[in-house]
Enzyme design. Structure first.
Site, PDB file in Angstrom:
ATOM      1  N   THR A  40       0.850  -1.191   0.000  1.00 10.08           N
ATOM      2  CA  THR A  40       0.000   0.000   0.000  1.00 10.08           C
ATOM      3  C   THR A  40       0.881   1.235   0.000  1.00 10.08           C
ATOM      4  O   THR A  40       1.848   1.322   0.754  1.00 10.08           O
ATOM      5  CB  THR A  40      -0.930   0.031   1.213  1.00 10.08           C
ATOM      6  OG1 THR A  40      -1.792  -1.106   1.172  1.00 10.08           O
ATOM      7  CG2 THR A  40      -1.791   1.291   1.211  1.00 10.08           C
TER       8      THR A  40
ATOM      9  N   PHE B 274       1.233   5.176   0.717  1.00 11.18           N
ATOM     10  CA  PHE B 274       0.676   6.254   1.522  1.00 11.18           C
ATOM     11  C   PHE B 274       1.346   7.566   1.131  1.00 11.18           C
ATOM     12  O   PHE B 274       2.528   7.590   0.743  1.00 11.18           O
ATOM     13  CB  PHE B 274       0.916   6.006   3.019  1.00 11.18           C
ATOM     14  CG  PHE B 274       0.219   4.797   3.575  1.00 11.18           C
ATOM     15  CD1 PHE B 274      -0.945   4.911   4.322  1.00 11.18           C
ATOM     16  CD2 PHE B 274       0.729   3.519   3.372  1.00 11.18           C
ATOM     17  CE1 PHE B 274      -1.579   3.807   4.852  1.00 11.18           C
ATOM     18  CE2 PHE B 274       0.101   2.393   3.888  1.00 11.18           C
ATOM     19  CZ  PHE B 274      -1.066   2.549   4.618  1.00 11.18           C
TER      20      PHE B 274
END
Length: 426
Positions: free
Chosen positions: A302, A304
């Protein structure tokens, strides 16, 4: 115009009408500081931005007046408290500038307070040092881990919604926000792309976090006794095939975040429910790990972004990435021209995302042959590998601006160059 207005601010705070000669001396010193880079040097090194030379010139003006104290009349000479009120980063403050007062006998006296440091000139704490960082979720969430990776030793502030994290920074409750924007398996987090456009925060960095999912339940619960599994929708989709392989005949329910699912099971003593969350969440909420590493693909990462109220200064000494958003009144036909501006300059794009234009979701086109055609309007988000300090990036955006009706730079920031490896247990 900026130099003149700043000079006036300094003059209004320290100049005395009875000393016109000092006014001219201060003005000459101030202009020399601005236009010839004659700035005061600090031990920790101050960068050459507008706030720094404002602070330097304030210090310079104070030194000019301190040199005149020995020969001037005590009744008319400005006191230490008068000329030490300097404008630092646009704020009036009575900070110590470590100036040595000159007496009539020309013998300097030692300073009574600590010298000025770079920390005193910073509107927010230094990078990674006791920063207040907002994230969405509860303790144990992957966003909390990303905040810790981006800003070690920070004070993590949990928020129940993405928009609350944006507002926490805007309202000075937090100094930064760390929020997910895309996942290698689940794709983009569209909500945060919409919020980037709605709010005026700037992207100042990125961090990529490998995701390692675990199946958690209360101590003593066995997998065959489970009736449902709860977690964030992205986590459920990322573990869909693995849950099937485990032979679990369970209902899958979506909740706000992964760690919140673990907290919910522990708080309500749900012995027929399991959660998909991190190993840290199991530790925090007293759950056992029924299955470890249940993501369908080990290459689960992921991305960010780190958000702040002010942008950072772009540099060229390390790889940078720049994020922009643009739109055009005449629809998507301009997209090819925009992409060509980057291709001609050998600028690589790392992402392109389209989102509905909320102010104008549909465009009507009148045509005598086919009637009225309806086209969907989009905003385009683009990430490219270049710093705004590079001439090629500046020229590319200058060309893009000619083709678009709306263009905004969301941020130019260092790329996350951390070596990547497949997710594994903690």
């Amino acid at each position: 115009m900026q130099a003149v207005s700043t000079t006036q601010n300094l003059n209004s705070s320290v100049i005395r009408p009875s000393k016109p000669r000092r006014f001219h001396q201060l003005t000459r010193s101030f202009i020399r500081c601005v236009y010839h880079n004659d700035s005061v040097q600090f031990p920790n090194g101050v960068g050459l931005n507008r706030a720094d030379w404002q602070s330097s010139c304030a210090i310079l003006s104070s030194k000019v007046f301190s040199q005149d104290q020995g020969s001037g009349d005590k009744s008319t000479a400005p006191s230490n408290s008068d000329h030490l009120a300097a404008a630092v980063n646009g704020h009036k403050t009575s900070i110590d500038l470590n100036l040595v007062p000159i007496e009539k006998n020309n013998k300097p006296q030692p300073p009574t307070q600590k010298p000025l440091t770079i920390t005193d000139l910073s509107p927010a704490p230094m990078h990674g040092s006791q920063l207040r960082v907002a994230y969405q979720g509860v303790p144990g969430a992957y966003s909390e881990a990303a905040a810790g990776k981006a800003y070690p030793n920070c004070e993590a502030i949990p928020c129940d919604q993405f928009e609350v994290a944006f507002q926490a920074v805007e309202l000075w409750i937090a100094d930064r926000a760390v929020l997910p924007v895309e996942n290698s398996l689940g794709g983009s987090i569209h909500r945060n792309y919409d919020l980037l456009l709605r709010h005026r925060l700037h992207i100042v960095g990125e961090v990529q976090l490998p995701v390692h999912h675990c199946l958690l339940a209360l101590p003593g619960v066995r997998k065959e006794y489970l009736a449902r599994v709860i977690s964030h929708p992205q986590a459920l989709s990322q573990c869909e095939h693995t849950l099937t392989k485990l032979g679990l005949n369970v209902t899958r329910e979506a909740v706000d975040d992964t760690a919140g699912a673990a907290e919910y099971i522990a708080a309500n003593n749900l012995r027929d429910t399991a959660a998909i969350a991190s190993a840290r969440a199991a530790e925090l909420y007293g759950l056992q790990i029924l299955a470890d590493g249940i993501q369908d693909d080990s290459s689960n990462v992921t991305r960010f972004v780190m958000l702040a109220r002010e942008p950072i200064i772009p540099r060229t000494d390390r790889p940078f990435k720049t994020s922009i958003v643009f739109a055009h009144d005449k629809g998507t036909s301009v997209l090819f021209k925009v992409l060509s501006a980057f291709a001609f300059r050998n600028i690589s794009l790392t992402k392109i995302e389209s989102r509905p234009h909320r102010n104008r979701p549909i465009r009507l086109v009148d045509d005598a042959n086919v009637g009225t055609a309806k086209h969907f309007e989009y905003m385009f988000y683009v990430d490219f590998e270049a710093s705004m300090a590079e001439v090629r990036a500046q020229n590319a955006l200058a060309e893009v601006q000619e083709f678009t009706s709306f263009l905004r730079v969301l941020g130019s920031y260092p790329m996350d160059m951390t070596p990547w490896c497949p997710s594994s247990g903690d």
